[in-house]
Design a protein around this motif. Structure first.
Motif, PDB file in Angstrom:
ATOM      1  N   PRO A 248       0.594   8.007  -0.145  1.00 27.18           N
ATOM      2  CA  PRO A 248       1.247   6.790  -0.634  1.00 27.18           C
ATOM      3  C   PRO A 248       0.333   5.942  -1.513  1.00 27.18           C
ATOM      4  O   PRO A 248       0.806   5.177  -2.351  1.00 27.18           O
ATOM      5  CB  PRO A 248       1.619   6.045   0.655  1.00 27.18           C
ATOM      6  CG  PRO A 248       1.753   7.107   1.682  1.00 27.18           C
ATOM      7  CD  PRO A 248       0.720   8.136   1.329  1.00 27.18           C
ATOM      8  N   PHE A 249      -0.956   6.072  -1.317  1.00 26.82           N
ATOM      9  CA  PHE A 249      -1.943   5.365  -2.130  1.00 26.82           C
ATOM     10  C   PHE A 249      -1.748   5.675  -3.614  1.00 26.82           C
ATOM     11  O   PHE A 249      -1.976   4.826  -4.475  1.00 26.82           O
ATOM     12  CB  PHE A 249      -3.333   5.822  -1.670  1.00 26.82           C
ATOM     13  CG  PHE A 249      -4.458   4.930  -2.086  1.00 26.82           C
ATOM     14  CD1 PHE A 249      -4.658   3.708  -1.466  1.00 26.82           C
ATOM     15  CD2 PHE A 249      -5.345   5.319  -3.082  1.00 26.82           C
ATOM     16  CE1 PHE A 249      -5.711   2.889  -1.831  1.00 26.82           C
ATOM     17  CE2 PHE A 249      -6.402   4.502  -3.450  1.00 26.82           C
ATOM     18  CZ  PHE A 249      -6.584   3.280  -2.820  1.00 26.82           C
TER      19      PHE A 249
ATOM     20  N   SER B 251       2.159  -4.993   7.500  1.00 23.75           N
ATOM     21  CA  SER B 251       3.354  -4.535   6.790  1.00 23.75           C
ATOM     22  C   SER B 251       3.607  -3.043   6.977  1.00 23.75           C
ATOM     23  O   SER B 251       4.689  -2.551   6.648  1.00 23.75           O
ATOM     24  CB  SER B 251       3.236  -4.846   5.295  1.00 23.75           C
ATOM     25  OG  SER B 251       2.104  -4.185   4.733  1.00 23.75           O
ATOM     26  N   GLU B 252       2.644  -2.310   7.503  1.00 27.85           N
ATOM     27  CA  GLU B 252       2.760  -0.859   7.663  1.00 27.85           C
ATOM     28  C   GLU B 252       3.057  -0.451   9.099  1.00 27.85           C
ATOM     29  O   GLU B 252       2.730   0.649   9.533  1.00 27.85           O
ATOM     30  CB  GLU B 252       1.468  -0.185   7.190  1.00 27.85           C
ATOM     31  CG  GLU B 252       1.106  -0.501   5.757  1.00 27.85           C
ATOM     32  CD  GLU B 252       2.272  -0.228   4.808  1.00 27.85           C
ATOM     33  OE1 GLU B 252       2.654   0.941   4.659  1.00 27.85           O
ATOM     34  OE2 GLU B 252       2.784  -1.200   4.221  1.00 27.85           O
TER      35      GLU B 252
ATOM     36  N   PRO C 167       0.790  -1.230   0.000  1.00 30.95           N
ATOM     37  CA  PRO C 167       0.000   0.000   0.000  1.00 30.95           C
ATOM     38  C   PRO C 167       0.825   1.284   0.000  1.00 30.95           C
ATOM     39  O   PRO C 167       0.255   2.363   0.055  1.00 30.95           O
ATOM     40  CB  PRO C 167      -0.792  -0.123   1.307  1.00 30.95           C
ATOM     41  CG  PRO C 167       0.106  -0.872   2.210  1.00 30.95           C
ATOM     42  CD  PRO C 167       0.857  -1.839   1.340  1.00 30.95           C
ATOM     43  N   GLY C 168       2.123   1.197  -0.068  1.00 33.41           N
ATOM     44  CA  GLY C 168       2.961   2.384  -0.145  1.00 33.41           C
ATOM     45  C   GLY C 168       3.329   2.926   1.222  1.00 33.41           C
ATOM     46  O   GLY C 168       2.614   2.741   2.205  1.00 33.41           O
TER      47      GLY C 168
ATOM     48  N   ALA D 174      -8.415   1.126   1.979  1.00 34.57           N
ATOM     49  CA  ALA D 174      -8.796   0.902   0.580  1.00 34.57           C
ATOM     50  C   ALA D 174      -7.647   0.256  -0.179  1.00 34.57           C
ATOM     51  O   ALA D 174      -6.483   0.299   0.241  1.00 34.57           O
ATOM     52  CB  ALA D 174      -9.191   2.216  -0.083  1.00 34.57           C
ATOM     53  N   PHE D 175      -8.001  -0.336  -1.317  1.00 37.55           N
ATOM     54  CA  PHE D 175      -7.027  -0.917  -2.235  1.00 37.55           C
ATOM     55  C   PHE D 175      -7.365  -0.435  -3.638  1.00 37.55           C
ATOM     56  O   PHE D 175      -8.536  -0.368  -4.021  1.00 37.55           O
ATOM     57  CB  PHE D 175      -7.080  -2.446  -2.171  1.00 37.55           C
ATOM     58  CG  PHE D 175      -6.188  -3.125  -3.174  1.00 37.55           C
ATOM     59  CD1 PHE D 175      -4.805  -3.023  -3.077  1.00 37.55           C
ATOM     60  CD2 PHE D 175      -6.723  -3.872  -4.218  1.00 37.55           C
ATOM     61  CE1 PHE D 175      -3.977  -3.647  -4.006  1.00 37.55           C
ATOM     62  CE2 PHE D 175      -5.915  -4.501  -5.148  1.00 37.55           C
ATOM     63  CZ  PHE D 175      -4.528  -4.386  -5.038  1.00 37.55           C
ATOM     64  N   GLN D 176      -6.318  -0.101  -4.393  1.00 30.86           N
ATOM     65  CA  GLN D 176      -6.517   0.408  -5.750  1.00 30.86           C
ATOM     66  C   GLN D 176      -5.408  -0.081  -6.669  1.00 30.86           C
ATOM     67  O   GLN D 176      -4.232  -0.091  -6.284  1.00 30.86           O
ATOM     68  CB  GLN D 176      -6.510   1.940  -5.755  1.00 30.86           C
ATOM     69  CG  GLN D 176      -6.502   2.569  -7.142  1.00 30.86           C
ATOM     70  CD  GLN D 176      -6.334   4.077  -7.089  1.00 30.86           C
ATOM     71  OE1 GLN D 176      -7.172   4.772  -6.543  1.00 30.86           O
ATOM     72  NE2 GLN D 176      -5.234   4.584  -7.640  1.00 30.86           N
TER      73      GLN D 176
END
Length: 291
Positions: free
Chosen positions: A233-234, A81-82, A22-23, A135-137
C-alpha cells in the motif's frame, strides 16, 4: 518443486490506482501476498518477543506473520487510521498460537515512541526484536514543489521515529537483542523524484552501521534490510499513478517483489543463527545491482 522466481507473481503493467497515505491493503489490485497462505514457520524465534512498527500492512505485515509462525510473540505499532488492517494482522498472529499486541500510535512523537516500548514490556515482560519499519513517502519531483510539511514529516517518521523507538528499546533489551531497520535501495541509489525519501533512507543506512558499533558492547545487533520495489500500500499511496502502472518493470526479474519475499531476511537477522551479523545492509531487490 523448484519454481522460477521471475514468474512467481504478476508482472507489470498494473492497473492505475492510487490511495491516500498510508494506504490500505484490500483495495489493491492485485492483492499483495504477505505469506497468509504460503509462509511456513520452523520455530526459529521460539520464545522471543518482537515489536514491528508499521506492522499493519506491507512489509511489516509480512514480517509479523513470519515472526508469529516462527514462534515469537508479536506487537505491532501503527497509525490509528489503520485499525482495520491491524486487526487482520492480529488475527493472523494469534492463529499461529502466540500472543499479539496492537499499539495505535505515532512513533514520530518521542513520548509516544517511549510509551510504545513500555507497553510491549508490560505485555511481554521483555523485548528481544525491534523492527523499525514505519515510514512516510511522497514524490518530490522538484525542490520548489516539495512542501516543508512533507519534507519534515518524512524525516519525523523515517529518521526521528526510528531514533526515538530505538533509544527507548535499548534501555530494555538484553544481550542477544536484534534491531532491524527497513531502509531501501534508495539508501545507496537515491532517485531524483524521491530525493526526500532517499535522503531519509540514506540516514537510516548510516544510523544502522553506527548503532551496530555503539551497541556491540551490549551484545545488541543492528542490521538493515534494503528492499527494492515491493508491492505494498505504501506504493499506491506514495507514488504517481503512471509510475504505479510500470512499477518493478526495470528490475532484472521484470516485476516488483511481494511482501512475503522480503520477510525471510528479517527472520534470519532476528534469529540466534545471525549472531555474528551486525552492521549489515541486506538488499532484497530482484537482481538489481546495488553497491
Amino acid at each position: 518443486m523448484t519454481k522460477n522466481p521471475t514468474t512467481l507473481y504478476k508482472q507489470p503493467p498494473f492497473e492505475v490506482q492510487q490511495q491516500g497515505f498510508p494506504g490500505k491493503t484490500r483495495p489493491m489490485v492485485p492483492k499483495p501476498d504477505h505469506g497468509e497462505e504460503s509462509y511456513k514457520g520452523s520455530k526459529r524465534l521460539q520464545g522471543k518477543a518482537a515489536l514491528i512498527t508499521g506492522g499493519d500492512s506491507g512489509i511489516g505485515r509480512a514480517v509479523a506473520i513470519a515472526y508469529a509462525r516462527e514462534g515469537a510473540d508479536v506487537a505491532i505499532a501503527y497509525l490509528e487510521s489503520e485499525e482495520v488492517d491491524a486487526r487482520e494482522v492480529e488475527a493472523l498472529i494469534t492463529e499461529a498460537g502466540v500472543r499479539a499486541l496492537l499499539i495505535p500510535t505515532d512513533i514520530s512523537k518521542a513520548a509516544e515512541a517511549r510509551s510504545t516500548i513500555a507497553r510491549v514490556v508490560e505485555k511481554f515482560a521483555k523485548l528481544d526484536i525491534l523492527v523499525n519499519n514505519a515510514a512516510f513517502q511522497v514524490p518530490t519531483p522538484s525542490l520548489e514543489d516539495t512542501s516543508d510539511e512533507d519534507w519534515e514529516r518524512m524525516f519525523a517518521t523515517n529518521v526521528h521515529g526510528t531514533f526515538y523507538v530505538t533509544k527507548a528499546a535499548v534501555g530494555v533489551m538484553s544481550p542477544g537483542g536484534s534491531i532491524i531497520n527497513t531502509a531501501s535501495v534508495n539508501t545507496k541509489h537515491p532517485t531524483a523524484g524521491l530525493f526526500g525519501y532517499s535522503a531519509t533512507k540514506g540516514a537510516l543506512g548510516n544510523m544502522t552501521v553506527a548503532f551496530a558499533q555503539l551497541l556491540a558492547d551490549r551484545g545488541i545487533r543492528v542490521n538493515a534490510v534494503l528492499p527494492g520495489p515491493i508491492w505494498t500500500p505504501f506504493i499506491v499511496a506514495g507514488m504517481e499513478p503512471d509510475a504505479i502502472k510500470s512499477f518493478g518493470s526495470k528490475t532484472p526479474y521484470g516485476r516488483p517483489g511481494q511482501p512475503v519475499e522480503v520477510a525471510p531476511p528479517y527472520v534470519m537477522l532476528a534469529s540466534d543463527e545471525a549472531s555474528y551479523m551486525s552492521g549489515a545492509l541486506v538488499t532484497v531487490a530482484g537482481g538489481m545491482p546495488i553497491f
